[in-house]
Design a protein around this motif. Sequence first.
Motif, mmCIF file in Angstrom:
data_model
loop_
_atom_site.group_PDB
_atom_site.id
_atom_site.type_symbol
_atom_site.label_atom_id
_atom_site.label_comp_id
_atom_site.label_asym_id
_atom_site.label_seq_id
_atom_site.Cartn_x
_atom_site.Cartn_y
_atom_site.Cartn_z
ATOM 1 N N SER A 1 0.859 -1.181 0.000
ATOM 2 C CA SER A 1 0.000 0.000 0.000
ATOM 3 C C SER A 1 0.897 1.234 0.000
ATOM 4 C CB SER A 1 -0.889 0.007 1.239
ATOM 5 O OG SER A 1 -0.097 0.165 2.412
ATOM 6 N N ALA A 2 0.316 2.396 -0.219
ATOM 7 C CA ALA A 2 1.096 3.636 -0.203
ATOM 8 C C ALA A 2 1.775 3.822 1.148
ATOM 9 C CB ALA A 2 0.189 4.825 -0.516
ATOM 10 N N LEU B 1 6.752 3.526 4.479
ATOM 11 C CA LEU B 1 7.430 2.991 5.658
ATOM 12 C C LEU B 1 8.762 2.358 5.272
ATOM 13 C CD1 LEU B 1 6.883 2.579 8.756
ATOM 14 C CD2 LEU B 1 6.206 0.243 8.163
ATOM 15 N N TYR B 2 8.765 1.566 4.204
ATOM 16 C CA TYR B 2 10.003 0.916 3.776
ATOM 17 C C TYR B 2 11.023 1.949 3.292
ATOM 18 C CZ TYR B 2 13.305 -2.171 1.469
ATOM 19 O OH TYR B 2 14.458 -2.816 1.094
ATOM 20 N N ILE B 3 10.565 2.902 2.500
ATOM 21 C CA ILE B 3 11.464 3.951 1.999
ATOM 22 C C ILE B 3 12.072 4.729 3.163
ATOM 23 C CG2 ILE B 3 11.484 6.170 0.777
ATOM 24 C CD1 ILE B 3 9.458 4.897 -1.201
ATOM 25 N N ASP B 4 11.262 5.040 4.162
ATOM 26 C CA ASP B 4 11.762 5.758 5.337
ATOM 27 C C ASP B 4 12.802 4.933 6.091
ATOM 28 O OD1 ASP B 4 10.117 7.871 4.767
ATOM 29 O OD2 ASP B 4 8.612 7.409 6.294
ATOM 30 N N ASP C 1 13.315 1.115 14.558
ATOM 31 C CA ASP C 1 12.220 1.694 15.340
ATOM 32 C C ASP C 1 11.148 0.621 15.458
ATOM 33 O OD1 ASP C 1 9.513 3.326 15.590
ATOM 34 O OD2 ASP C 1 11.116 4.720 16.129
ATOM 35 N N SER C 2 10.327 0.713 16.477
ATOM 36 C CA SER C 2 9.281 -0.289 16.668
ATOM 37 C C SER C 2 8.319 -0.349 15.486
ATOM 38 C CB SER C 2 8.503 -0.002 17.953
ATOM 39 O OG SER C 2 7.920 1.296 17.909
ATOM 40 N N LYS C 3 8.144 0.766 14.793
ATOM 41 C CA LYS C 3 7.221 0.756 13.653
ATOM 42 C C LYS C 3 7.784 -0.012 12.463
ATOM 43 C CE LYS C 3 8.739 5.314 11.933
ATOM 44 N NZ LYS C 3 8.285 6.705 11.651
ATOM 45 N N TYR C 4 9.097 -0.290 12.487
ATOM 46 C CA TYR C 4 9.725 -1.057 11.412
ATOM 47 C C TYR C 4 9.936 -2.526 11.793
ATOM 48 C CZ TYR C 4 11.113 3.728 10.064
ATOM 49 O OH TYR C 4 11.124 5.061 9.750
ATOM 50 N N ALA C 5 9.459 -2.939 12.945
ATOM 51 C CA ALA C 5 9.804 -4.250 13.508
ATOM 52 C C ALA C 5 9.423 -5.426 12.622
ATOM 53 C CB ALA C 5 9.163 -4.417 14.884
ATOM 54 N N CYS C 6 8.413 -5.261 11.781
ATOM 55 C CA CYS C 6 7.970 -6.369 10.926
ATOM 56 C C CYS C 6 8.281 -6.130 9.451
ATOM 57 C CB CYS C 6 6.473 -6.612 11.106
ATOM 58 S SG CYS C 6 6.025 -7.259 12.733
ATOM 59 N N ILE C 7 9.123 -5.162 9.175
ATOM 60 C CA ILE C 7 9.490 -4.871 7.783
ATOM 61 C C ILE C 7 10.218 -6.057 7.165
ATOM 62 C CG2 ILE C 7 11.436 -3.706 6.637
ATOM 63 C CD1 ILE C 7 10.284 -1.095 7.301
ATOM 64 N N CYS D 1 23.316 11.702 -10.268
ATOM 65 C CA CYS D 1 23.234 11.272 -8.878
ATOM 66 C C CYS D 1 21.859 11.675 -8.359
ATOM 67 C CB CYS D 1 24.342 11.921 -8.049
ATOM 68 S SG CYS D 1 24.696 11.058 -6.493
ATOM 69 N N VAL D 2 21.067 10.686 -7.971
ATOM 70 C CA VAL D 2 19.649 10.890 -7.671
ATOM 71 C C VAL D 2 19.423 11.091 -6.176
ATOM 72 C CG1 VAL D 2 17.343 9.877 -7.786
ATOM 73 C CG2 VAL D 2 18.969 9.516 -9.668
ATOM 74 N N SER D 3 18.860 12.227 -5.824
ATOM 75 C CA SER D 3 18.470 12.490 -4.443
ATOM 76 C C SER D 3 16.957 12.342 -4.343
ATOM 77 C CB SER D 3 18.886 13.900 -4.020
ATOM 78 O OG SER D 3 18.525 14.141 -2.672
ATOM 79 N N SER D 4 16.523 11.370 -3.553
ATOM 80 C CA SER D 4 15.095 11.101 -3.397
ATOM 81 C C SER D 4 14.815 10.823 -1.929
ATOM 82 C CB SER D 4 14.688 9.887 -4.244
ATOM 83 O OG SER D 4 15.277 8.702 -3.728
ATOM 84 N N ALA D 5 13.554 10.569 -1.608
ATOM 85 C CA ALA D 5 13.204 10.266 -0.223
ATOM 86 C C ALA D 5 13.985 9.075 0.300
ATOM 87 C CB ALA D 5 11.701 10.000 -0.120
#
Length: 508
Positions: free
Chosen positions: A35-36, A41-44, A95-101, A158-162
């Motif tokens: 999902s968006a 979340l993964y990109i972050d 971070d706890s929000k990434y625990a299941c990534i 050279c690409v700067s992105s999120a």
Amino acid sequence: MRFVYLCNVLLLAAAAFGQTTCSKPRVRRAWSHYSAEEKALYIDAVALSMKNGYHQRFVEIHMEPTSEREAHGCLFFYWHRAFLFAYENMLRSLDSKYACITIPFWDYATIGSKFQAGSCKNMLDCGPLLKDFGGSLPRGRRALSQSVNGAGFQSDNCVSSAMTKYFCQSTSAFTSKSCYNCMPRNDWSKVSVPPDVNVLNIFNNILGASQPTLSSVTSGVQYGTHNMVHAVLDSVMGTFASPSDPVFYSHHVKQVQENFKINTIATVDAMHAIYYKCIVGADSLKADNSKVWSSCRNYIGKTIVPGDIIAMKVGETGTRTQSIWTATSSPIYKFFKDLKQTYPDYADISKLGYSYDFSDTALDGMYTNCKKFKPSKSLFLEEMDEKKHHKHHKAKKAKKEEGSVEKDCLSKEFDWIDEATTLASKYYTDPSDVYNQVHIMTCVYYNECRGGVYDYSDEFKENFRVEHGPPCKRVIDDLARGDCAIGVPNWEKIMLKHYQCDSPSEDF
């Protein structure tokens, strides 16, 4: 009750292999099914791993000569499986929000079918994952000369992105706060999708040989699709500093694409999983078992044996490196410390805390029937009932229009494979000969109608120590020399029934 027991077994196995706190089994999913919110979340998480100075240290392991030699030798599958586990552990720890990534996978087969059908024009156009990971930019007035951890190469931009805005090219650059803060990349809109990306070639690579061994399968996968993707993306992806680019990790993990009623699985890790189930079976892991072990030498010329510790050394080029298994002062040691340290531990995924669900997928027949597998449209496009569809399609659906295009392209490819194998079977009795003929046909079509088939660059050959060209390039060269031939009359009519050819030669 059995399901609960299985989940508990997987969770216990995951704990033994260093998984951070997460109540769910470790399951990797297709990027197209995120999902968006999941994508963000993964990109972050990846961006944060760069900002915290972890990401580039994994790059340094992959580049260290002792480690790199084993990573790209006969134990290619096992080395990278351990490496991916540790990187995934790192992301989960942030971070706890990434625990299941989990690391998302990249669906090659759908990209290949879209390109072959002419519905997209290049790697960037055909691959949404590349766009979401920041995409690429056109070359400026001149190519950029850049380096990562001491390895020099050229890039279009050279690409700067999120995802890439905190990328650092080395630990010393991180310490001195002189990071690139962008990802070196070539212009991916200028390169075609490789011709060797389809289900039939995957079968040929992992099950097509009369007596498959770990060595033959490793060679087929590593020097086939794996190298082709690195070569066409090029820039940092064309060097052993390739883990710099987050695309690397999605390139190496298992890939399971479930798109409406058509599903495709095509991956480095999943290829080995099918091979292990179909060829190894209940065989025990022994040094003399060629199905599960392959002898090769390490960096200092010593033959690697099953009890040897996996070579993974951490440290920037030019500094004193140390085995990650004992480098307690390294910031990334904690992501490796609970992992198993020998190659045999990474042979059987059922013992690693994750599994594959091949049901209702394009490779279900291959996984179920193994060497008895025969490509056919009915096998690929078997209709799923509504219950199964909802069970496996938990993420939000892609746009209906996009899904329809992918479905049409896959359907067209499976129609072509079905008819081509049927025709070839009239002239060849050995299934491996039939599939080889269809592979040659596909290579000729790419060469005549989809922009040509090309060799690796000299720079790529040197970087990856490649002595031979890509599979389809070797086929085209063999045809030109008269070393092989297509022994199936009128195959072109079937090909042109399904695919357009803009500028065929007189011979096509």
